[in-house]
Design a protein around this motif. Structure first.
Motif, PDB file in Angstrom:
ATOM      1  N   MET A  88       0.822  -1.189   0.000  1.00 26.57           N
ATOM      2  CA  MET A  88       0.000   0.000   0.000  1.00 26.57           C
ATOM      3  C   MET A  88       0.871   1.259   0.000  1.00 26.57           C
ATOM      4  SD  MET A  88      -3.028   0.976   2.559  1.00 26.57           S
ATOM      5  CE  MET A  88      -3.629   2.593   2.711  1.00 26.57           C
ATOM      6  N   ARG A  89       1.951   1.241   0.781  1.00 25.81           N
ATOM      7  CA  ARG A  89       2.832   2.414   0.805  1.00 25.81           C
ATOM      8  C   ARG A  89       3.405   2.694  -0.575  1.00 25.81           C
ATOM      9  NH1 ARG A  89       5.537   4.004   6.152  1.00 25.81           N
ATOM     10  NH2 ARG A  89       4.162   3.035   7.653  1.00 25.81           N
ATOM     11  N   ALA A  90       3.731   1.637  -1.304  1.00 26.31           N
ATOM     12  CA  ALA A  90       4.268   1.817  -2.653  1.00 26.31           C
ATOM     13  C   ALA A  90       3.223   2.456  -3.561  1.00 26.31           C
ATOM     14  CB  ALA A  90       4.725   0.480  -3.220  1.00 26.31           C
ATOM     15  N   ASP A  91       1.967   2.066  -3.403  1.00 23.29           N
ATOM     16  CA  ASP A  91       0.889   2.660  -4.198  1.00 23.29           C
ATOM     17  C   ASP A  91       0.733   4.148  -3.887  1.00 23.29           C
ATOM     18  OD1 ASP A  91       0.322   0.219  -5.412  1.00 23.29           O
ATOM     19  OD2 ASP A  91      -1.176  -0.302  -3.899  1.00 23.29           O
ATOM     20  N   GLY A 108       3.660   5.978  -5.297  1.00 26.65           N
ATOM     21  CA  GLY A 108       3.509   6.064  -6.738  1.00 26.65           C
ATOM     22  C   GLY A 108       2.519   7.129  -7.161  1.00 26.65           C
ATOM     23  N   ALA A 109       1.542   7.393  -6.322  1.00 27.58           N
ATOM     24  CA  ALA A 109       0.543   8.427  -6.602  1.00 27.58           C
ATOM     25  C   ALA A 109       1.027   9.815  -6.186  1.00 27.58           C
ATOM     26  CB  ALA A 109      -0.764   8.101  -5.886  1.00 27.58           C
ATOM     27  N   GLY A 110       2.251   9.891  -5.670  1.00 32.06           N
ATOM     28  CA  GLY A 110       2.803  11.181  -5.262  1.00 32.06           C
ATOM     29  C   GLY A 110       2.424  11.606  -3.867  1.00 32.06           C
ATOM     30  N   ILE A 111       1.891  10.688  -3.072  1.00 27.30           N
ATOM     31  CA  ILE A 111       1.486  11.004  -1.702  1.00 27.30           C
ATOM     32  C   ILE A 111       2.648  10.695  -0.773  1.00 27.30           C
ATOM     33  CG2 ILE A 111      -0.104  10.426   0.168  1.00 27.30           C
ATOM     34  CD1 ILE A 111      -2.142   9.723  -2.072  1.00 27.30           C
ATOM     35  N   ARG A 112       3.022  11.667   0.030  1.00 32.06           N
ATOM     36  CA  ARG A 112       4.145  11.530   0.945  1.00 32.06           C
ATOM     37  C   ARG A 112       3.685  11.805   2.376  1.00 32.06           C
ATOM     38  NH1 ARG A 112       5.441  10.318  -3.410  1.00 32.06           N
ATOM     39  NH2 ARG A 112       7.249  10.867  -4.637  1.00 32.06           N
ATOM     40  N   LEU A 166      -4.978  17.746   9.656  1.00 31.31           N
ATOM     41  CA  LEU A 166      -5.011  18.103   8.240  1.00 31.31           C
ATOM     42  C   LEU A 166      -4.743  19.590   8.046  1.00 31.31           C
ATOM     43  CD1 LEU A 166      -8.173  16.087   7.186  1.00 31.31           C
ATOM     44  CD2 LEU A 166      -5.784  15.495   6.744  1.00 31.31           C
ATOM     45  N   LEU A 167      -5.350  20.402   8.857  1.00 32.55           N
ATOM     46  CA  LEU A 167      -5.169  21.845   8.759  1.00 32.55           C
ATOM     47  C   LEU A 167      -3.719  22.224   9.033  1.00 32.55           C
ATOM     48  CD1 LEU A 167      -6.433  24.635   8.351  1.00 32.55           C
ATOM     49  CD2 LEU A 167      -6.998  24.622  10.798  1.00 32.55           C
ATOM     50  N   ASP A 168      -3.111  21.630  10.030  1.00 29.31           N
ATOM     51  CA  ASP A 168      -1.723  21.922  10.369  1.00 29.31           C
ATOM     52  C   ASP A 168      -0.798  21.604   9.198  1.00 29.31           C
ATOM     53  OD1 ASP A 168       0.430  22.605  12.305  1.00 29.31           O
ATOM     54  OD2 ASP A 168       0.942  20.481  12.070  1.00 29.31           O
ATOM     55  N   VAL A 169      -0.999  20.457   8.572  1.00 30.68           N
ATOM     56  CA  VAL A 169      -0.166  20.090   7.421  1.00 30.68           C
ATOM     57  C   VAL A 169      -0.380  21.074   6.273  1.00 30.68           C
ATOM     58  CG1 VAL A 169       0.223  18.357   5.636  1.00 30.68           C
ATOM     59  CG2 VAL A 169       0.020  17.657   8.018  1.00 30.68           C
TER      60      VAL A 169
END
Length: 70
Positions: free
Chosen positions: A1-4, A7-11, A39-42
């Motif tokens: 899942m982490r690889a997916d 791959g989608a550009g999510i870090r 979420l707001l903090d990020v």
């Protein structure tokens, strides 16, 4: 899942020693639930657009100058 996700550009957002205090302050000031504060903090720290269907979170984000989608 982490690889997916990667791959989608999510870090993973970086954390720091002040994160807990920022989250507590956002919680008190905004009245948002803690997950929304995370979420707001990020979005604030990363100067990122926030994607949410939560009207309260969207309003607070816009107040902080964060672009909101949809």
């Amino acid at each position: 899942m982490r690889a997916d996700l990667h791959g989608a550009g999510i870090r993973l957002a970086p954390s720091d020693d002040d994160q807990s205090l920022r989250l507590a302050e956002l919680r008190v000031v905004t009245g948002l639930r803690l997950p929304a504060c995370c979420l707001l903090d990020v979005a604030i720290r990363q100067h990122a657009t926030l994607a949410t269907f939560d009207a309260a979170l969207a309003a607070v984000a816009r107040h902080h100058g964060i672009p909101v989608q949809p």
